[in-house]
Design an enzyme around this catalytic site. Structure first.
Site, PDB file in Angstrom:
ATOM      1  N   GLY A 438       8.122 -33.787  94.706  1.00  0.00           N
ATOM      2  CA  GLY A 438       7.215 -34.463  93.773  1.00  0.00           C
ATOM      3  C   GLY A 438       7.209 -33.868  92.389  1.00  0.00           C
ATOM      4  N   GLU A 490       5.288 -35.589  87.497  1.00  0.00           N
ATOM      5  CA  GLU A 490       3.889 -35.157  87.473  1.00  0.00           C
ATOM      6  C   GLU A 490       3.536 -34.304  86.259  1.00  0.00           C
ATOM      7  OE1 GLU A 490       2.684 -33.538  91.268  1.00  0.00           O
ATOM      8  OE2 GLU A 490       3.956 -34.924  92.372  1.00  0.00           O
ATOM      9  N   HIS A 700       9.636 -21.170  96.349  1.00  0.00           N
ATOM     10  CA  HIS A 700       8.703 -20.141  95.887  1.00  0.00           C
ATOM     11  C   HIS A 700       9.413 -18.846  95.520  1.00  0.00           C
ATOM     12  CE1 HIS A 700       5.914 -22.927  97.896  1.00  0.00           C
ATOM     13  NE2 HIS A 700       5.088 -22.527  96.952  1.00  0.00           N
TER      14      HIS A 700
END
Length: 772
Positions: A438, A490, A700
């Site tokens: 996303g 986004e 991450h």
């Protein structure tokens, strides 16, 4: 006169304005030397201790402070360093942070949710033949620091051996007793050194004991703590549980320790009922967690004081400690920094510092009489009543809609096999379609642009053109990379929950109310204070613009109802599942808006579905039933050709596989890279027939995975999943990653997917299930 004492279980690490986070990130970026970093961390620790001292707390925790994660601290302290980092200096900060974040040569350790919270811990890696050793007694350093610099005789906080092992991976359950025995002398050494330094109480956190049921394990734990108790002469052990009531209450309170901490908030009826029925040992101290450590509302001091009075019918005043229900790690630091909140709401809120004030008020009331705190009780009651009677909590339109759905069951129009055919014809995607989860990199320029707009330095038109330019750039970049399904990135969103909350009625937002999620990642949870409803589209403008820039499908991106609930501070005057349904109905409207504008691939993310699962098995079925209902309430309104996606990350999924299937999403993406693909074993045990993407690389970590590594991850998944259902995607959103590393990693991912796709078409790779 024997007095009731006050205590704290743990204090937030991040600072009132995230000073801790900023120092960490400067250190990682090389902008802060190790010496200066250590000085800043010490300054923050002492500031936190001084604040608790000034608030009048009797038992102040030390050692709850961490440079990253308290579970990682404990694992490293006892020498549980993953094999791939064993060649590094065990006591160095570099090794510590490499385990958490990875480096160019080794992947980071797995990260997952701390019980049923939104805090993530680093999972210790322990083998059956691991030999623990005490690398460094960090608790002793923190205790002496508080004693020598502030004159505070702190209460050292240590994660207990049972919980440490229960949260670890790499060994079979059969080896649990052996590892516990190996750990014992090292725990004893830590405690003896603290006793010699003058510690009077030590808090050993054993939240895993709340759900312990096996008689043999209870016996094993009893033997463990008996040994610890026998090795100490004067220091007292407080065994701390939280998040649930203590199963096997009689056995737990009879364990050989000096005090036990029980949660009287989340399972107050069960723990209180157990004390009423069985009493409490006369030779032990009860630390009663009566102030909610996981939500932000003022305590009903009247009810809480009455509860404590009931407890005092079973224990003597000198046996009682008043404290929060768990560490205050899960709530913001202080309400005093919030200058812009509506007074009606602000007056009803209580953050970490205020919760300690409430703890002290209750303690004073017990020691000096209720009449001494009557003004404070009345003040709290007036604040809570004013909010309860407000229009925001009594929206008649919302109530009517809730009543309509009370008798309806949400369900997709046609079953999945039929939808799969319709969607394949409609989207015409290749084998192993490649996509992302996303979000795309939010550069400093993007963050600054959003800040300028919020401050009024940019007009709406200028800001919208700025967002569009970033969407255009990344649509083109995704096409150049070769992704099959695109996302808009986004760029207009600050946070995946906060963004939606800002557009829904019934939500409010703070400026500095941050809490730690993992490492230096902090989130600012919305406050759901009223009835939730949607009045206008939230995402349609950006998604439809992105779709206008490409022929490839662009996913609509929404956050699911359970995640919005679990990642928010929610009102407590109504059932939490009713709050979830209100959110689901608002999302249902948004999904209809998207469909009407031609968006037929919509992702409704539920990364927090698993984390809300109660710890006790008998309570899990109801939670999962309500979670599935809420997801289907939001998503089942769509046409058969509309493909519903969802995403989940950093949780143990095996025990909720049936619920995942019941969501009836067309495609689900799940974290799998950091856990080294271990979730694949769950799919060996439970066949899953719908579309699925197991994350093929860890976002991450700053490292860029090579093509061969990603290819191996894809092929490993295809050992148990059909290539006709498999999607290729990263573990999670790419918001925190840099542009260059993201582009390089995604290129490698697409290249790996293309290579495996060719092998399948050439017949060089066969799905094992199809061969059998």
């Amino acid at each position: 006169m024997h007095m009731v004492k006050s205590s704290n279980i743990g204090y937030p690490r991040i600072g009132e304005k995230r000073e801790w986070k900023k120092a960490l990130e400067k250190f990682w970026e090389g902008k802060l030397s190790e010496e200066d970093f250590s000085i800043e961390m010490q300054r923050l620790r002492l500031e936190y201790l001084n604040k608790q001292k000034d608030l009048g707390i009797d038992l102040i925790p030390v050692g709850d402070f961490s440079l990253y994660d308290h579970v990682l601290d404990t694992a490293v302290m006892f020498g549980f360093i993953p094999q791939r980092f064993q060649h590094q200096e065990k006591t160095s900060l570099q090794t510590y942070f490499d385990i958490a974040r990875g480096n160019d040569y080794a992947v980071a350790s797995e990260m997952t949710k701390w019980f049923n919270t939104n805090y993530h811990y680093i999972v210790p890696e322990i083998q059956a033949d691991s030999e623990p050793q005490l690398i460094e007694n960090r608790l002793l350093s923190y205790f002496l620091e508080a004693k020598e610099k502030l004159g505070i005789i702190g209460k050292p906080v240590l994660l207990g051996p049972v919980t440490l092992l229960k949260l670890s991976k790499g060994y079979d359950e059969d080896h649990f007793p052996v590892l516990l025995k190996k750990l014992l002398p090292h725990y004893v050494q830590v405690l003896q050194e603290l006793e010699s330094a003058g510690a009077e109480w030590v808090q050993i956190d054993e939240p895993a004991l709340a759900a312990i049921r096996n008689k043999e394990e209870v016996k094993l734990v009893s033997q463990l703590y008996q040994t610890i108790h026998d090795e100490l002469s004067s220091m007292k052990i407080l065994l701390q549980t939280y998040f649930e009531s203590a199963d096997r209450y009689k056995e737990i309170v009879s364990l050989p320790f000096d005090g036990i901490g029980l949660d009287f908030v989340h399972d107050h009826k069960e723990n209180l009922a157990a004390i009423k029925k069985y009493g409490f040992p006369k030779n032990k101290t009860l630390a009663a967690g009566v102030i909610n450590g996981r939500n932000i509302w003022k305590a009903n001091l009247d009810d809480t004081f009455t509860q404590l009075e009931t407890i005092l019918t079973k224990v003597e005043p000198n046996q009682l400690i008043v404290q929060p229900s768990c560490s205050l790690l899960h709530v913001p630091v202080t309400i005093h920094t919030e200058k812009e909140l509506d007074p009606l709401l602000k007056n009803a809120l209580s953050f970490a510092d205020q919760k300690l004030e409430e703890t002290k008020v209750l303690t004073d009331g017990l020691n000096h009489g209720r009449d001494q705190i009557e003004n404070k009780i009345g003040e709290h009651e007036r604040s809570l009543t004013a909010l309860l009677s407000s229009a925001s909590r009594n929206n008649q339109d919302v109530q009517k809609e809730m009543q309509i759905w009370k008798s309806l069951v949400p369900k997709r129009e046609v079953p999945y096999p039929t939808r799969e055919e319709i969607q394949q014809d409609f989207f015409n995607l290749p084998l192993l379609p490649a996509t992302t989860i996303g979000s795309l990199p939010q550069t400093r320029e993007i963050r600054q642009g959003r800040l300028k707009w919020r401050r009024g330095e940019w007009q709406e038109e200028e800001y919208q053109e700025f967002i569009k330019s970033n969407v255009r750039e990344w649509i083109q970049r995704q096409e150049d990379i070769g992704l099959d399904v695109l996302v808009h990135g986004e760029f207009e969103r600050n946070d995946m929950v906060e963004f939606f909350g800002e557009k829904l009625e019934g939500f409010s937002f703070t400026k500095y109310a941050w809490v730690q999620s993992y490492g230096s990642r902090c989130v600012k949870p919305p406050i759901i204070y009223g009835d939730v409803t949607l009045t206008e589209p939230m995402t349609v403008k950006e998604i439809t613009y992105a779709q206008s820039q490409t022929e490839k499908p662009v996913k609509g991106m929404l956050t699911g109802p359970i995640t919005i609930l679990n990642w928010s501070f929610i009102r407590e005057d109504i059932n939490r599942f009713n709050v979830t349904k209100q959110i689901a109905l608002a999302l249902q409207k948004e999904i209809r808006f998207l469909e009407e504008q031609g968006i037929h691939m919509i992702q409704v993310d539920e990364p927090a579905l698993r984390e809300g699962l109660p710890l006790k098995p008998e309570k899990q079925a109801e939670y999962l039933k309500e979670a599935v209902y809420a997801f289907k309430l939001a998503t089942s309104c769509v046409q058969p050709k509309t493909q519903i996606h969802t995403h989940m990350c950093y949780s143990e999924f095996g025990e909720i596989m049936e619920a995942i299937n019941q969501l009836d999403a067309d495609v689900i993406s799940i974290e799998a890279a950091r856990s080294h693909g271990e979730i694949i074993t769950d799919f060996e045990k439970s066949a899953y027939k719908k579309g699925i993407g197991l994350g093929v690389y860890d976002i991450h970590s700053p490292r860029i995975p090579d093509v061969e590594e990603i290819e191996k991850n894809i092929i490993r998944a295809l050992n148990v999943l059909s290539h006709r259902q498999f999607w290729v995607n990263p573990d999670c959103g790419l918001k925190t990653r840099g542009m260059n590393e993201t582009t390089a990693a995604l290129r490698n991912m697409v290249e790996a997917a293309t290579y495996v796709r060719k092998k399948i078409k050439q017949g060089d790779l066969f799905h094992t299930m199809e061969q059998s």
